[in-house]
Design a protein around this motif. Structure first.
Motif, PDB file in Angstrom:
ATOM      1  N   GLY A 212      14.350  35.951  44.886  1.00 56.87           N
ATOM      2  CA  GLY A 212      15.188  35.117  44.038  1.00 56.87           C
ATOM      3  C   GLY A 212      15.426  33.727  44.583  1.00 56.87           C
ATOM      4  O   GLY A 212      16.456  33.099  44.322  1.00 56.87           O
ATOM      5  N   LYS A 213      14.476  33.225  45.350  1.00 62.89           N
ATOM      6  CA  LYS A 213      14.607  31.905  45.969  1.00 62.89           C
ATOM      7  C   LYS A 213      13.865  30.846  45.155  1.00 62.89           C
ATOM      8  O   LYS A 213      13.073  31.163  44.266  1.00 62.89           O
ATOM      9  CB  LYS A 213      14.084  31.929  47.406  1.00 62.89           C
ATOM     10  N   ILE A 214      14.107  29.568  45.482  1.00 65.36           N
ATOM     11  CA  ILE A 214      13.369  28.464  44.885  1.00 65.36           C
ATOM     12  C   ILE A 214      12.920  27.525  45.994  1.00 65.36           C
ATOM     13  O   ILE A 214      13.413  27.592  47.121  1.00 65.36           O
ATOM     14  CB  ILE A 214      14.222  27.679  43.855  1.00 65.36           C
ATOM     15  N   GLY A 215      11.988  26.636  45.673  1.00 68.40           N
ATOM     16  CA  GLY A 215      11.546  25.629  46.630  1.00 68.40           C
ATOM     17  C   GLY A 215      10.122  25.830  47.080  1.00 68.40           C
ATOM     18  O   GLY A 215       9.434  26.778  46.677  1.00 68.40           O
ATOM     19  N   HIS A 216       9.679  24.933  47.944  1.00 65.20           N
ATOM     20  CA  HIS A 216       8.291  24.934  48.406  1.00 65.20           C
ATOM     21  C   HIS A 216       8.116  25.611  49.759  1.00 65.20           C
ATOM     22  O   HIS A 216       6.994  25.894  50.159  1.00 65.20           O
ATOM     23  CB  HIS A 216       7.762  23.500  48.476  1.00 65.20           C
ATOM     24  N   ASN A 217       9.194  25.840  50.471  1.00 68.14           N
ATOM     25  CA  ASN A 217       9.098  26.541  51.746  1.00 68.14           C
ATOM     26  C   ASN A 217       9.123  28.050  51.532  1.00 68.14           C
ATOM     27  O   ASN A 217       9.879  28.555  50.707  1.00 68.14           O
ATOM     28  CB  ASN A 217      10.250  26.153  52.672  1.00 68.14           C
ATOM     29  N   SER A 218       8.302  28.763  52.297  1.00 67.93           N
ATOM     30  CA  SER A 218       8.301  30.217  52.221  1.00 67.93           C
ATOM     31  C   SER A 218       9.630  30.770  52.728  1.00 67.93           C
ATOM     32  O   SER A 218      10.403  30.066  53.375  1.00 67.93           O
ATOM     33  CB  SER A 218       7.153  30.785  53.067  1.00 67.93           C
ATOM     34  N   SER A 219       9.906  32.014  52.438  1.00 70.99           N
ATOM     35  CA  SER A 219      11.187  32.604  52.829  1.00 70.99           C
ATOM     36  C   SER A 219      11.368  32.636  54.344  1.00 70.99           C
ATOM     37  O   SER A 219      12.496  32.675  54.835  1.00 70.99           O
ATOM     38  CB  SER A 219      11.304  34.021  52.266  1.00 70.99           C
ATOM     39  N   ASP A 220      10.266  32.576  55.104  1.00 69.63           N
ATOM     40  CA  ASP A 220      10.378  32.552  56.565  1.00 69.63           C
ATOM     41  C   ASP A 220      10.488  31.134  57.104  1.00 69.63           C
ATOM     42  O   ASP A 220      10.478  30.919  58.322  1.00 69.63           O
ATOM     43  CB  ASP A 220       9.201  33.280  57.218  1.00 69.63           C
ATOM     44  N   GLY A 221      10.593  30.151  56.198  1.00 65.14           N
ATOM     45  CA  GLY A 221      10.745  28.760  56.616  1.00 65.14           C
ATOM     46  C   GLY A 221       9.451  27.988  56.723  1.00 65.14           C
ATOM     47  O   GLY A 221       9.464  26.782  57.010  1.00 65.14           O
ATOM     48  N   THR A 222       8.326  28.638  56.514  1.00 59.65           N
ATOM     49  CA  THR A 222       7.037  27.953  56.593  1.00 59.65           C
ATOM     50  C   THR A 222       6.914  26.911  55.493  1.00 59.65           C
ATOM     51  O   THR A 222       7.153  27.190  54.321  1.00 59.65           O
ATOM     52  CB  THR A 222       5.876  28.959  56.457  1.00 59.65           C
ATOM     53  N   GLY A 223       6.543  25.681  55.855  1.00 61.04           N
ATOM     54  CA  GLY A 223       6.355  24.621  54.875  1.00 61.04           C
ATOM     55  C   GLY A 223       5.147  24.869  54.005  1.00 61.04           C
ATOM     56  O   GLY A 223       4.207  25.586  54.383  1.00 61.04           O
ATOM     57  N   CYS A 224       5.156  24.278  52.823  1.00 59.41           N
ATOM     58  CA  CYS A 224       4.091  24.572  51.862  1.00 59.41           C
ATOM     59  C   CYS A 224       2.726  24.139  52.375  1.00 59.41           C
ATOM     60  O   CYS A 224       1.730  24.828  52.150  1.00 59.41           O
ATOM     61  CB  CYS A 224       4.392  23.927  50.512  1.00 59.41           C
ATOM     62  N   PHE A 225       2.641  22.994  53.070  1.00 60.59           N
ATOM     63  CA  PHE A 225       1.326  22.552  53.532  1.00 60.59           C
ATOM     64  C   PHE A 225       0.800  23.434  54.658  1.00 60.59           C
ATOM     65  O   PHE A 225      -0.405  23.627  54.788  1.00 60.59           O
ATOM     66  CB  PHE A 225       1.370  21.087  53.969  1.00 60.59           C
ATOM     67  N   THR A 226       1.695  23.959  55.473  1.00 59.90           N
ATOM     68  CA  THR A 226       1.268  24.908  56.496  1.00 59.90           C
ATOM     69  C   THR A 226       0.726  26.171  55.834  1.00 59.90           C
ATOM     70  O   THR A 226      -0.317  26.707  56.233  1.00 59.90           O
ATOM     71  CB  THR A 226       2.443  25.261  57.426  1.00 59.90           C
ATOM     72  N   ARG A 227       1.448  26.651  54.826  1.00 56.93           N
ATOM     73  CA  ARG A 227       1.002  27.847  54.092  1.00 56.93           C
ATOM     74  C   ARG A 227      -0.330  27.603  53.397  1.00 56.93           C
ATOM     75  O   ARG A 227      -1.265  28.402  53.528  1.00 56.93           O
ATOM     76  CB  ARG A 227       2.064  28.253  53.062  1.00 56.93           C
ATOM     77  N   ILE A 228      -0.432  26.510  52.662  1.00 55.74           N
ATOM     78  CA  ILE A 228      -1.681  26.212  51.951  1.00 55.74           C
ATOM     79  C   ILE A 228      -2.820  25.983  52.928  1.00 55.74           C
ATOM     80  O   ILE A 228      -3.927  26.493  52.761  1.00 55.74           O
ATOM     81  CB  ILE A 228      -1.493  24.993  51.027  1.00 55.74           C
ATOM     82  N   GLY A 229      -2.545  25.209  53.991  1.00 58.04           N
ATOM     83  CA  GLY A 229      -3.591  24.857  54.945  1.00 58.04           C
ATOM     84  C   GLY A 229      -4.169  26.031  55.702  1.00 58.04           C
ATOM     85  O   GLY A 229      -5.283  25.964  56.227  1.00 58.04           O
ATOM     86  N   LYS A 230      -3.438  27.132  55.761  1.00 57.82           N
ATOM     87  CA  LYS A 230      -3.940  28.328  56.454  1.00 57.82           C
ATOM     88  C   LYS A 230      -5.142  28.915  55.728  1.00 57.82           C
ATOM     89  O   LYS A 230      -6.032  29.512  56.350  1.00 57.82           O
ATOM     90  CB  LYS A 230      -2.818  29.363  56.547  1.00 57.82           C
ATOM     91  N   TYR A 231      -5.207  28.716  54.412  1.00 54.08           N
ATOM     92  CA  TYR A 231      -6.276  29.316  53.615  1.00 54.08           C
ATOM     93  C   TYR A 231      -7.181  28.277  52.947  1.00 54.08           C
ATOM     94  O   TYR A 231      -8.325  28.581  52.622  1.00 54.08           O
ATOM     95  CB  TYR A 231      -5.664  30.203  52.515  1.00 54.08           C
ATOM     96  N   TYR A 232      -6.659  27.069  52.768  1.00 50.94           N
ATOM     97  CA  TYR A 232      -7.417  26.020  52.072  1.00 50.94           C
ATOM     98  C   TYR A 232      -7.630  24.880  53.055  1.00 50.94           C
ATOM     99  O   TYR A 232      -6.713  24.127  53.368  1.00 50.94           O
ATOM    100  CB  TYR A 232      -6.643  25.549  50.842  1.00 50.94           C
ATOM    101  N   LYS A 233      -8.866  24.758  53.574  1.00 48.68           N
ATOM    102  CA  LYS A 233      -9.154  23.843  54.667  1.00 48.68           C
ATOM    103  C   LYS A 233      -9.540  22.455  54.156  1.00 48.68           C
ATOM    104  O   LYS A 233     -10.645  21.948  54.376  1.00 48.68           O
ATOM    105  CB  LYS A 233     -10.257  24.417  55.557  1.00 48.68           C
ATOM    106  N   CYS A 234      -8.630  21.848  53.451  1.00 50.83           N
ATOM    107  CA  CYS A 234      -8.793  20.471  52.987  1.00 50.83           C
ATOM    108  C   CYS A 234      -7.400  19.892  52.899  1.00 50.83           C
ATOM    109  O   CYS A 234      -6.561  20.388  52.166  1.00 50.83           O
ATOM    110  CB  CYS A 234      -9.494  20.418  51.631  1.00 50.83           C
ATOM    111  N   GLY A 235      -7.111  18.841  53.679  1.00 50.00           N
ATOM    112  CA  GLY A 235      -5.745  18.372  53.832  1.00 50.00           C
ATOM    113  C   GLY A 235      -5.089  17.815  52.599  1.00 50.00           C
ATOM    114  O   GLY A 235      -3.866  17.771  52.513  1.00 50.00           O
ATOM    115  N   THR A 236      -5.868  17.332  51.626  1.00 42.51           N
ATOM    116  CA  THR A 236      -5.259  16.741  50.445  1.00 42.51           C
ATOM    117  C   THR A 236      -4.871  17.839  49.477  1.00 42.51           C
ATOM    118  O   THR A 236      -5.718  18.446  48.833  1.00 42.51           O
ATOM    119  CB  THR A 236      -6.227  15.752  49.767  1.00 42.51           C
TER     120      THR A 236
END
Length: 403
Positions: free
Chosen positions: A102-126
């Motif tokens: 029931g949360k909102i926002g771009h950070n994961s529930s463990d505090g991980t930022g969205c770019f860190t989360r995306i970058g773990k699987y999508y290897k292109c910085g933009t």
């Protein structure tokens, strides 16, 4: 076209609908497929999309509706978004995470930022991310994000319409509070097409003014991150890179057209304007803002306490008109960027503004004094800090005392 609400407007040809329906043969849900379709129709012909599928949403006197109408008139034949396997996965895990708790926002529930989360699987910085709440219908979702009501940055709208992006992942999940939430993750390159993506090679070969792959610019906010504490930061600024940014911006202002190819967007119609003067008060405010974004891990003109830049500039002793900070969240004089270590690249990202037209490029108009309002600004301060999810944060303030 299967699932295209119940209505197929005669203005859209079968060929246009087929081109926009890039997710048709994938394993995504029907509504997730339609998110791709409606986003792509808006990119294919914004004016036609406004007259047809968007028409019933574009009523009333809201300034956000009015600005969307203006923006859509400028959109034509932008590259289609294609389903990308890894972006679909990152969107799904975030939608599931937010929905279950029931949360909102771009950070994961463990505090991980969205770019860190995306970058773990999508290897292109933009990359970029949109989050929508309360809707399960694709057109409702897309229109909520395009209108971007009460989001001064219009970052969701810009992500959907930006020619920088060629790939997207979309996921719609139940939400504990808002019933449904949809996450869109965008990427500059189609690294791993989702099985069944339609004719992805033809559109992915277009460069469309792509910035360097490890950089992300914020116009008035590429990603509207709610931020979280606990990220490391480095408060020391790089005076040489800040000086480089200052010098480069003044050089571009002196002869904009000369830098068109270098920046990746046509500046042929932009008039040369006066040199900006360094202001130590603005520089201190800009540096403090860059450090605050890095320390508290957010990326927005409005800080987590609800304060915009106008009130901070005035509080520092650089006087502004009182009506410019009567609302503490107001920002008229700040451009922010992330992800680049050099001052020159930061200025290039902001002026490029995802390849938008001059009418839609808020950063470009601000930095180059294109509008009458900003052409009267003479003072500048720049700050840069290291830390947070984005690595590097830049803040550029250009303004003038009470005018």
């Amino acid at each position: 076209m299967q699932g295209l609400r119940a209505q197929k407007y005669s203005e859209w040809s079968d060929a246009e609908l087929a081109k926009a329906n890039t997710a048709q043969n994938t394993s995504l849900s029907q509504q997730e497929k339609l998110v791709f379709l409606y986003c792509n129709l808006a990119r294919l012909d914004g004016a036609k999309f406004m007259r047809t599928y968007a028409a019933k949403y574009l009523t009333g006197n809201s300034s956000y509706v009015s600005s969307l109408k203006r923006d859509l008139q400028q959109v034509k034949n932008r590259p289609m978004l294609y389903p990308e396997k890894n972006l679909c996965y990152t969107a799904a895990i975030h939608a599931e995470d937010m929905g279950t708790l029931g949360k909102i926002g771009h950070n994961s529930s463990d505090g991980t930022g969205c770019f860190t989360r995306i970058g773990k699987y999508y290897k292109c910085g933009t990359a970029a991310e949109n989050c929508s709440y309360g809707y399960s219908d694709a057109l409702d979702i897309v229109m909520q994000l395009l209108i971007d009501e009460n989001t001064p940055s219009l970052g969701h709208r810009e992500n959907i319409l930006s020619s920088t992006y060629h790939a997207m992942g979309t996921s719609i999940k139940p939400h504990k509070v808002y019933r449904y939430n949809c996450v869109q993750d965008f990427g500059a390159k189609l690294l791993t097409p989702l099985a069944g993506s339609n004719d992805y090679k033809s559109d992915n070969n277009n460069s469309s003014n792509n910035n360097s792959s490890n950089n992300n610019s914020s116009n008035t906010n590429r990603i509207n991150s709610n931020g979280s504490s606990g990220s490391s930061s480095n408060t020391s600024n790089s005076s040489s890179e800040i000086q480089a940014a200052f010098n480069y911006l003044n050089a571009v202002r002196k002869n904009p057209a000369r830098y068109s190819n270098e920046i990746g967007v046509s500046l042929n119609g932009v008039q040369a304007t006066h040199e900006l003067k360094w202001n130590s008060t603005l520089a201190k405010v800009a540096q403090a803002k860059a450090q605050d974004m890095a320390k508290r891990n957010y990326f927005s003109h409005v800080d987590p306490d609800g304060n915009g830049m106008n009130i901070k500039i005035n509080a520092a002793g650089y006087s502004l008109r009182s009506d410019w900070y009567s609302n503490r969240s107001l920002n008229y004089f700040e451009s922010i960027a992330v992800g680049t270590t050099t001052g020159k690249e930061a200025i290039q990202l902001l002026i490029n503004d995802s390849g938008a037209s001059n009418e839609s490029a808020g950063h470009r108009r601000h930095l180059l004094g294109i509008d009458n309002f900003w052409s009267n600004c003479y003072d500048i301060g720049i700050g840069m800090a290291k830390g947070g999810s984005y690595g590097y944060y830049w803040c550029v303030l250009i303004t003038k005392h009470d005018f």
